[in-house]
Design an enzyme around this catalytic site. Sequence first.
Site, mmCIF file in Angstrom:
data_model
loop_
_atom_site.group_PDB
_atom_site.id
_atom_site.type_symbol
_atom_site.label_atom_id
_atom_site.label_comp_id
_atom_site.label_asym_id
_atom_site.label_seq_id
_atom_site.Cartn_x
_atom_site.Cartn_y
_atom_site.Cartn_z
ATOM 1 N N GLU A 68 8.508 -12.541 15.147
ATOM 2 C CA GLU A 68 9.768 -12.847 14.468
ATOM 3 C C GLU A 68 9.811 -14.325 14.124
ATOM 4 O O GLU A 68 9.372 -15.170 14.903
ATOM 5 C CB GLU A 68 10.935 -12.489 15.392
ATOM 6 N N ASP A 70 12.746 -16.975 12.747
ATOM 7 C CA ASP A 70 14.198 -17.035 12.550
ATOM 8 C C ASP A 70 14.626 -18.257 11.749
ATOM 9 O O ASP A 70 14.097 -19.356 11.925
ATOM 10 C CB ASP A 70 14.912 -17.104 13.903
ATOM 11 N N GLU A 72 18.570 -19.289 11.063
ATOM 12 C CA GLU A 72 19.920 -18.808 11.331
ATOM 13 C C GLU A 72 20.947 -19.943 11.266
ATOM 14 O O GLU A 72 20.617 -21.095 11.526
ATOM 15 C CB GLU A 72 19.987 -18.159 12.722
#
Length: 257
Positions: A68, A70, A72
């Site tokens: 993953e 990210d 954000e």
Amino acid sequence: MAAKLQGGGGGAAVMAVVVVAMVAGAASGGNFYEECDATWEPQNCWSSDNGKSLSLALTSSLGDKHDEIDFEFLGNETGQPYTIHTNVYANGVGDKEMQFKPWFDPTDGSHNYTISWTPCRIVWYIDGTPIRVFRNYQSSNGVAFPRWQPMYAYSSIWAAEDWATQKGRVKTDWSKAPFVANYHGIDLDVCECYGGDCVYGCAAAFNQGGGCAGQQLTGDEMGQMKWVQDNFRIYDYCVDYKRFNGQMAPECSLPQY
């Protein structure tokens, strides 16, 4: 608002994702009708401008070994700046957070948020300015890197009040719902891979294109990233000695370019 790449399967990819977003509340080419699958209910997800714009609304109503990447935005108290949050997971292991306060108002118009992921490195960009690099030191230094699993890109909005808003101190005021994230434009430049032998095809295509030889920031880009990190970085896992009991990750002493 969050944009991320996440995977779990068996393969590699070369991917650049550009999402143009207005938080809470430009890239050309891609169309949300053509490039995306909307998994939200119709009352919480709607498109406009012939598929060029997308809105997600949040109301009160992957595997253990996943990879993953990210990108954000973490909420805050009203009037306080958002936190730009980045992280990397490889084979289910993360804890590689770097956070920034924005040097712009992310609610005032749309901005380009880009994740560039190749077998050599990951780069996060805002409006073309690199803010962070995470290089692949897996072979040389044993640093886990997301390379051998296919990824898919998704962008969403969710409640993370248990940890995101000042480490959970500030709770969501649901009387202010719905909370809306607006997106305009998406570009996906990827090597498509759905598992199996396609991993080798993606790797071969990347190497034929020059491989890692040219995979580094320019001098100007290094200067831009240094400016952002010197002035707007508010958290770096590489200097959080208390959290890791002084046992810092090996990549923390290696160049990121």
